[in-house]
Every structure is written in structure tokens, then in C-alpha cells.
Scaffold this motif. Structure first.
Motif, PDB file in Angstrom:
ATOM      1  N   GLY A 140      38.995   9.817  88.384  1.00 24.68           N
ATOM      2  CA  GLY A 140      39.759   9.856  87.148  1.00 24.68           C
ATOM      3  C   GLY A 140      40.807  10.934  86.976  1.00 24.68           C
ATOM      4  O   GLY A 140      41.344  11.495  87.934  1.00 24.68           O
ATOM      5  N   THR A 141      41.111  11.169  85.701  1.00 23.65           N
ATOM      6  CA  THR A 141      42.176  12.091  85.332  1.00 23.65           C
ATOM      7  C   THR A 141      41.576  13.370  84.763  1.00 23.65           C
ATOM      8  O   THR A 141      40.737  13.305  83.870  1.00 23.65           O
ATOM      9  N   TRP A 142      42.038  14.494  85.253  1.00 26.55           N
ATOM     10  CA  TRP A 142      41.583  15.778  84.726  1.00 26.55           C
ATOM     11  C   TRP A 142      42.666  16.379  83.843  1.00 26.55           C
ATOM     12  O   TRP A 142      43.856  16.347  84.183  1.00 26.55           O
ATOM     13  N   VAL A 143      42.207  16.938  82.728  1.00 26.55           N
ATOM     14  CA  VAL A 143      43.115  17.651  81.831  1.00 26.55           C
ATOM     15  C   VAL A 143      42.667  19.113  81.796  1.00 26.55           C
ATOM     16  O   VAL A 143      41.506  19.400  81.477  1.00 26.55           O
ATOM     17  N   ILE A 144      43.567  20.011  82.170  1.00 26.76           N
ATOM     18  CA  ILE A 144      43.220  21.433  82.145  1.00 26.76           C
ATOM     19  C   ILE A 144      43.435  21.956  80.725  1.00 26.76           C
ATOM     20  O   ILE A 144      44.556  21.912  80.205  1.00 26.76           O
ATOM     21  N   VAL A 145      42.360  22.432  80.123  1.00 28.43           N
ATOM     22  CA  VAL A 145      42.406  22.902  78.734  1.00 28.43           C
ATOM     23  C   VAL A 145      43.182  24.210  78.660  1.00 28.43           C
ATOM     24  O   VAL A 145      43.027  25.083  79.507  1.00 28.43           O
ATOM     25  N   VAL A 177      38.189  10.191  81.963  1.00 28.23           N
ATOM     26  CA  VAL A 177      38.933  11.382  81.556  1.00 28.23           C
ATOM     27  C   VAL A 177      38.006  12.599  81.531  1.00 28.23           C
ATOM     28  O   VAL A 177      36.932  12.548  80.935  1.00 28.23           O
ATOM     29  N   SER A 178      38.430  13.667  82.175  1.00 31.31           N
ATOM     30  CA  SER A 178      37.644  14.898  82.141  1.00 31.31           C
ATOM     31  C   SER A 178      38.487  16.046  81.630  1.00 31.31           C
ATOM     32  O   SER A 178      39.645  16.173  82.006  1.00 31.31           O
ATOM     33  N   ASP A 198      35.298  12.024  78.801  1.00 30.22           N
ATOM     34  CA  ASP A 198      34.008  11.498  79.255  1.00 30.22           C
ATOM     35  C   ASP A 198      33.175  12.632  79.835  1.00 30.22           C
ATOM     36  O   ASP A 198      31.971  12.679  79.677  1.00 30.22           O
ATOM     37  N   LYS A 199      33.860  13.516  80.539  1.00 29.03           N
ATOM     38  CA  LYS A 199      33.171  14.673  81.133  1.00 29.03           C
ATOM     39  C   LYS A 199      33.896  15.942  80.737  1.00 29.03           C
ATOM     40  O   LYS A 199      35.109  15.929  80.500  1.00 29.03           O
ATOM     41  N   VAL A 200      33.138  17.023  80.690  1.00 30.09           N
ATOM     42  CA  VAL A 200      33.749  18.326  80.456  1.00 30.09           C
ATOM     43  C   VAL A 200      33.257  19.265  81.555  1.00 30.09           C
ATOM     44  O   VAL A 200      32.059  19.546  81.651  1.00 30.09           O
ATOM     45  N   TYR A 201      34.166  19.682  82.397  1.00 31.63           N
ATOM     46  CA  TYR A 201      33.816  20.669  83.411  1.00 31.63           C
ATOM     47  C   TYR A 201      33.926  22.044  82.767  1.00 31.63           C
ATOM     48  O   TYR A 201      35.023  22.482  82.426  1.00 31.63           O
ATOM     49  N   ALA A 202      32.776  22.687  82.574  1.00 34.49           N
ATOM     50  CA  ALA A 202      32.762  24.014  81.951  1.00 34.49           C
ATOM     51  C   ALA A 202      32.716  25.047  83.063  1.00 34.49           C
ATOM     52  O   ALA A 202      31.700  25.212  83.737  1.00 34.49           O
ATOM     53  N   VAL A 203      33.839  25.705  83.262  1.00 36.10           N
ATOM     54  CA  VAL A 203      33.946  26.693  84.338  1.00 36.10           C
ATOM     55  C   VAL A 203      33.756  28.070  83.732  1.00 36.10           C
ATOM     56  O   VAL A 203      34.659  28.598  83.085  1.00 36.10           O
ATOM     57  N   GLU A 204      32.570  28.625  83.889  1.00 32.64           N
ATOM     58  CA  GLU A 204      32.234  29.844  83.156  1.00 32.64           C
ATOM     59  C   GLU A 204      32.019  31.043  84.073  1.00 32.64           C
ATOM     60  O   GLU A 204      31.521  30.917  85.180  1.00 32.64           O
ATOM     61  N   GLY A 257      31.597  13.208  76.731  1.00 31.65           N
ATOM     62  CA  GLY A 257      31.644  14.673  76.784  1.00 31.65           C
ATOM     63  C   GLY A 257      30.498  15.309  77.559  1.00 31.65           C
ATOM     64  O   GLY A 257      30.038  16.399  77.223  1.00 31.65           O
ATOM     65  N   ALA A 258      30.051  14.630  78.601  1.00 32.52           N
ATOM     66  CA  ALA A 258      28.939  15.156  79.409  1.00 32.52           C
ATOM     67  C   ALA A 258      29.373  16.440  80.111  1.00 32.52           C
ATOM     68  O   ALA A 258      30.388  16.461  80.802  1.00 32.52           O
ATOM     69  N   VAL A 259      28.587  17.487  79.912  1.00 33.75           N
ATOM     70  CA  VAL A 259      28.968  18.779  80.485  1.00 33.75           C
ATOM     71  C   VAL A 259      28.567  18.865  81.948  1.00 33.75           C
ATOM     72  O   VAL A 259      27.439  18.558  82.323  1.00 33.75           O
TER      73      VAL A 259
END
Ligand code: FAD
Ligand code: AMP
Lengths: 250, 317
Positions: B3-8, B33-34, B55-61, B166-168
Motif C-alpha cells: 500500500g501507500t505510506w503517509v509520513i506524518v 493506507v498506513s 488502516d495501519k499506523v507505524y509508530a516509530v518511537e 488504525g492497527a498499530v
């Protein structure tokens, strides 16, 4: 120390753009140094005047015409130039490869550039050069202080002013408010003719972006124009804002 | 392919509106969409992105991501792209987004379309529309490498709510403190109660016709009544009436608000470059021949010192 400034030759900002055979027509267009790069050249010359660096080299990739941009920078006060002959259809990747190869040979302490070119508006090339050379990059600077092998830059970031420090060598890209570029003097123009400019062919690199087509933006419809007493103008404008634009008043 | 990634784009938890614009646009493509969000602790923001279709949220912490820094962010995103193979990655065309995307593109030896105003993505192919020559022409370009990389101009795409899972996802952390090469000494936010120039729904700009700080005050009063951002032409910025960060135009900011009001601005080509794609444009100028009227939906030939105060009274009615 040596500073190298990347200058791109662009259309005059006043130029009228037209298409010819599906391409941007360049006949009769006045060519200038990209305004941001002019600021970078001025910044480099000022570093020399302050004795922070002892040489200012300008580098441009493009057609033979780009020699004029180099000569203008030399007339402003840069010491020598390098012209890398490259097809003007080269994309940001290919341009960065060609420029980085030339920079590597020069091995400057400070690499200055504009933060964006006024023609294609990409804002990519300096960052790409920095990555190729493994150097830090600081963008959209409005001031720089060089001391102890470090550059401390003030940058116009979104929503505020950022101050960041990087070790030299580094790539630093200018915002126009950094300085007021000087006009070349008559003496400068004469001297520029004698300053050395070397030329070389660009290192071959394939484009990663393909142009599909050029087009003109949709023409704007002529709107309403009223010429009346200020009170009438104000009332009509308020009506338009409230009923056509549908703005909300706080 | 994923899919498509959106950088927050966020600072201290304040998410820039362009993030939602990109998520809404990505949702239209139909692929997964992530949202990819970097920060010290960002998992809590996930539901915010789900609202706009993530659909997904990549949480880079991690501490190393607390503040945007090119080295660590690029190292991390490159590792994630290698692991998850997204089709496309969209960044905001902002101070940080431009830097991030360009550096990543070069690391991947990839193409990048910057400042895109329209996106067509299908089957791993990415075609973008870009304004070139300061908006005097349009180029359609295809990024021929994978993933497809682009930065998106703020304010051009519509925000639409649409529920996503919004699956993390917590990706493996690949960046270390050793990747950081910029030493951020300070960040001083511009103190203003007004919205950000590039995010505002309405922008009121003053030019040389304001004649000085008093004229600018009049423009500011109107802006505050409308909850608008204040901008200026180069003439008013060079005169020191407004800060440089408020310049609209070719060598300033490009804005596309719903309504742009130009007061005492002639409409030089370099100014038009920064505002002519606004949805509605109004102009107030004493010169009936001023070029600003050529791009205005509603023009009034009048003295701004007389019109704006009355306009404010009318609007308050
Ligand atoms: C390389 C380059 C880059 C540039 N970049 C930019 C840029 O990013 N942004 C930008 O704005 N400019 C830019 N410029 C400058 C641009 O060319 C113009 O000089 C500038 O926009 C003029 O600003 P102005 O319209 O406020 O002033 P003027 O052109 O002087 O216009 C003032 C207007 O106010 C009107 N007026 C006077 N009194 C009143 C009154 N009482 N009520 C109402 N109207 C009144 C006048 O009729 C006139 O039309 C750039 C120039 C160059 C060469
Ligand atoms: N062909 C070129 N020759 C020299 N410098 C360039 C060239 N292209 C881009 N640059 C530099 O990179 C900056 C940003 O350009 P761009 O990424 O095209 O917006 C310019 O302001 C120049 O300093």
C-alpha cells in the motif's frame, strides 16, 4: 578553507512561459542565476571578505549557456568556475551525481547552494549531493557562522526559527533573506573574463523521473471588478465574502 | 507490496493539517493506507490517523526520534521500506519533509517528485502533477523507481474523514544516536495567535499600498476578524513591516487557502506565483489597471484605508 557554490542557470523570474512542440520554449528568454544561488554566491564572497575562506569556486551543470551564470558569479567576486556539461533534461538524481563528482574532486570545506531552483522548484539537489558525499546538509538558512570546524546555521523552518550546528565539510542551502547580493561592478566584469573556468563532461547517470507532459495551467476566469465609493465597495465585498465564499466571522 | 505510506508531519504532538490531506488522498487510491509517525512516544496518536482512513499506523518511537533529524529518520525509514516494501511513500512538502524525502530518495538511488499538486497511483506506478516556473506551467512526471516517492503541497487536497482500522505496528528500530549529525541548538516557534500561513483557510496580505505599520495594522485587524493568517508582498517584507517568514510568492511561501485577500498589492508575477492557486481571490487596490485584478474573483478599486475598516463593520453585522 575553500567554499564551493552550486549555481543553476534559470529563466528570469519575469519570463513568460510558452509551450512549443510540447516543450517549454526557451527562445528569447533572459537567463539568470537562480535567485537563491545568487544569495549563496554573495554568502561565499562575504566569507572570503571576512577571511573565513580563501577561495570561492562556482560550479554549474548545464549547457554551454550556463557559462554566463558562472561569469556573472565571477564578476560578483568568485575566484574560479567549473562548468559540467550536461543535458538540461537531466533530473535531480542525475544532476546530483554529476555535481557531487565534481565537488569530490575539489574537496571544499563548505558547499553552498540555493534551497530551491526557481524553474523546476524541486528542492532536492543539495540534499542529494550531501547524501552522495556522506556530508551533513542544512537547509533554508538565513545566517551562518563558521568557527572551529563547525557551521552554526539559522534556518527558516516551518513555524519557527531553528538553529543547528554541523561539522564541516557540510552542504548549506540558502534562503533569499540571508543577504542582499551585490551587482557586479564594471571592474568585476572585466576581471571575470580573465578568471579561470574549467569544463568537463558530466558523469553519466540515468534519470529516475520521466516527464510525461508539459501543460499550461488552467486560465483564470475574469471576475467581478467594482469601482465605486468605499462604503459601497465594502458592502459588496462583505456580501461576496459571506454569501459566495461563505466565510465565518470570528 | 504493502500500500501507500503517509509520513506524518508533527512537532510536539501538533499534527500538521497536510498529514490529513495526504491520508485522505491516499485513501482514494484504494490500496491499504498506513500512517508512519516518528517521535519519542507517538502510539497515542494512532486513533487520530484512523479517523482519516489509516488502516495501519507505524509508530516509530525512541529518544533518537524525539525531534526531526535527517540521519536517524532516513536510516530508520530506509530499513522499514526494505522490510515492508510499500508501493508509495508520501511526505509533506515542508521544511522537514523536503529534506527527509530527498535524502531518502538519494539513499535508495530513487526518483522523487516534489511539491506535487495531484497524484495518480496505480499498480506501483506513480504519476504526479507539479507546478513549475512558479506556477506558470504544469509538468506531469512519472517516478520510475520503487517505492514511488513524492512530497505533497499543503492545502491542495481535500480532507475527508473515513474510518480505518488504525492497527498499530511497532517496527524494529534500526537508527541509533550515531546516525544523528545535526546538533539542534534551539527551535524558537514564531509567536503568533494566528494560523500558520500555509495551513490557513483564509489569508489576508498587505503590500506597499499599506504604506507602513499602520496600514499593516488594518490588514491584521481584518485577518483577526476572519481567523486568518497574515501575509505580505516582498515590498512590505523588505520595508520591515512584516517578518520574512510571511512573504508570499516565488521567493516566499506558496499558499492555497480558500480565500486570499490582497490589499495594496500590485500583483507582480513573482507574487502571483505564491497565491494564484487560491480557491477565491479578492483584491483591494486604488489602481484599476493593477495586474492583481486579472487573477481576482472579486476586485474593488478603492483605498484600503477606507474600505477595510468599513468591511470589518459590515462583516460584524
Ligand atoms: C527574483 C525575484 C523574486 C521575487 N519574489 C517575490 C515574492 O516572493 N513575493 C513578492 O510579493 N514579490 C516578489 N518579488 C518582487 C515583485 O517583483 C514586486 O516588486 C513586489 O511583489 C511588489 O510588491 P507590492 O505589490 O506590495 O508593491 P507595488 O508593486 O509597489 O504595489 C503596491 C500597490 O498598492 C496600490 N496602492 C497604493 N496605495 C493604495 C491604497 N491606499 N489602497 C489600496 N491600494 C493601494 C498601488 O496601486 C499598487 O498597485 C520578487 C522579485 C524578484 C526580482
Ligand atoms: N544544474 C545545476 N548546476 C548547479 N547547481 C544546481 C543545478 N541544479 C540544482 N543546483 C543547485 O541545487 C539547488 C536546488 O535545486 P533544485 O533541487 O533543482 O530545486 C539550486 O539552487 C542550486 O544551488
Amino acid at each position: 578553507m575553500k567554499v564551493l557554490v552550486c549555481v543553476k542557470q534559470t529563466f528570469d523570474t519575469e519570463a513568460k512561459i510558452e509551450l512549443k512542440d510540447g516543450k517549454i520554449a526557451d527562445a528569447g528568454i533572459n537567463l539568470i542565476i537562480n535567485p537563491y544561488d545568487e544569495v549563496a554566491v554573495e554568502g561565499g564572497i562575504q566569507l572570503k571578505e571576512k577571511k573565513v575562506v580563501d577561495e570561492v569556486v562556482v560550479l554549474s551543470a548545464g549547457s554551454d549557456k550556463a557559462m554566463d551564470a558562472i561569469r556573472t558569479a565571477l564578476a560578483m567576486g568568485a575566484d574560479r568556475g567549473i562548468l559540467i556539461k550536461q543535458d538540461t533534461g537531466a533530473d535531480e538524481y542525475a544532476r546530483a551525481i554529476a555535481l557531487a563528482a565534481a565537488i569530490k574532486e575539489e574537496n571544499p570545506d563548505i558547499i553552498l547552494a540555493g534551497h530551491v531552483a526557481a524553474d523546476d522548484g524541486s528542492s532536492q539537489v543539495p540534499t542529494r549531493i550531501a547524501e552522495i558525499l556522506g556530508l551533513p546538509h542544512i537547509n533554508v538558512i538565513t545566517n551562518v557562522e563558521i568557527a572551529d570546524g563547525k557551521a552554526t546555521c539559522t534556518c527558516e523552518a516551518d513555524g519557527g526559527t531553528l538553529v543547528a550546528e554541523v561539522a564541516l565539510p557540510a552542504v548549506i542551502s540558502s534562503q533569499v533573506s540571508w543577504n542582499e547580493p551585490r551587482y557586479p561592478s564594471m571592474k568585476g566584469i572585466m576581471q571575470a573574463k580573465k578568471k579561470p573556468v574549467t569544463t568537463a563532461d558530466a558523469v553519466a547517470a540515468d534519470n529516475k523521473v520521466k516527464i510525461i507532459e508539459f501543460a499550461m495551467p488552467p486560465a483564470k476566469q475574469a471576475g467581478v471588478k467594482i469601482d465605486d465609493e468605499p462604503d459601497v465597495c465594502a458592502a459588496k465585498l462583505a456580501d461576496w465574502m459571506l454569501n459566495t465564499v461563505k466565510i465565518e466571522v470570528k | 507490496m504493502a500500500g501507500t505510506w503517509v509520513i506524518v508531519e508533527q512537532r510536539d504532538g501538533n499534527i500538521r493539517k497536510v498529514t490529513y490531506e495526504m491520508l485522505s488522498e491516499a485513501k482514494k487510491i484504494g490500496d491499504e493506507v498506513s500512517a508512519v509517525v516518528f517521535g519519542k512516544s507517538v502510539e497515542g496518536m494512532a486513533s487520530e490517523f484512523a479517523k482519516y482512513g489509516a488502516d495501519k499506523v507505524y509508530a516509530v518511537e525512541g529518544d533518537v526520534f524525539a525531534e526531526y533529524n535527517t540521519g536517524a529518520y532516513v536510516a530508520q525509514l530506509a530499513a522499514m521500506i526494505a522490510e515492508y516494501s510499500p508501493n508509495a511513500v508520501l511526505f509533506a512538502h515542508t521544511f522537514n519533509g523536503r529534506d527527509f524525502a530527498s535524502r531518502l530518495a538519494q539513499k535508495l538511488e530513487a526518483g522523487l517528485a516534489t511539491d506535487a499538486i495531484a497524484v495518480e497511483l496505480s499498480a506501483g506506478r506513480g504519476v504526479f502533477t507539479r507546478a513549475i516556473y512558479a506556477g506558470k506551467a504544469i509538468a506531469k512526471v512519472e517516478v520510475t523507481t520503487n517505492p514511488v516517492l513524492a512530497t505533497i503541497r499543503a492545502g491542495v487536497m481535500e480532507v475527508a474523514e473515513s474510518a480505518g482500522a488504525g492497527a498499530v505496528v511497532k517496527p524494529a528500530i534500526a537508527a541509533t544516536a550515531g546516525d544523528v549529525y545535526q546538533n539542534i541548538k534551539s527551535f524558537v516557534p514564531t509567536v503568533s495567535a494566528r494560523p500558520d500561513l500555509t495551513e490557513a483557510e483564509t489569508v489576508v496580505s498587505g503590500g506597499r499600498g499599506c504604506k507602513g505599520p499602520d496600514g499593516i495594522k488594518i490588514v491584521e485587524t481584518l485577518a483577526d476578524l476572519l481567523g486568518a493568517a497574515v501575509g505580505g508582498s516582498r515590498a512590505s517584507i523588505d520595508s520591515g513591516w512584516l517578518g520574512h517568514e510571511l512573504q508570499v510568492g516565488q521567493t516566499g511561501k506558496v499558499v492555497c487557502p480558500n480565500l486570499y485577500i490582497a490589499a495594496g498589492i500590485s500583483g507582480a508575477i513573482q507574487h502571483l506565483a505564491g497565491m494564484s492557486s487560491s480557491k477565491f481571490i479578492a483584491a483591494i487596490n486604488t489602481d484599476p489597471e493593477a495586474p492583481i485584478f486579472n487573477v481576482s474573483d472579486f476586485g474593488v478599486v478603492a483605498d484600503l484605508f477606507k474600505v477595510i475598516p468599513t468591511l470589518c463593520t459590515e462583516l460584524k453585522k
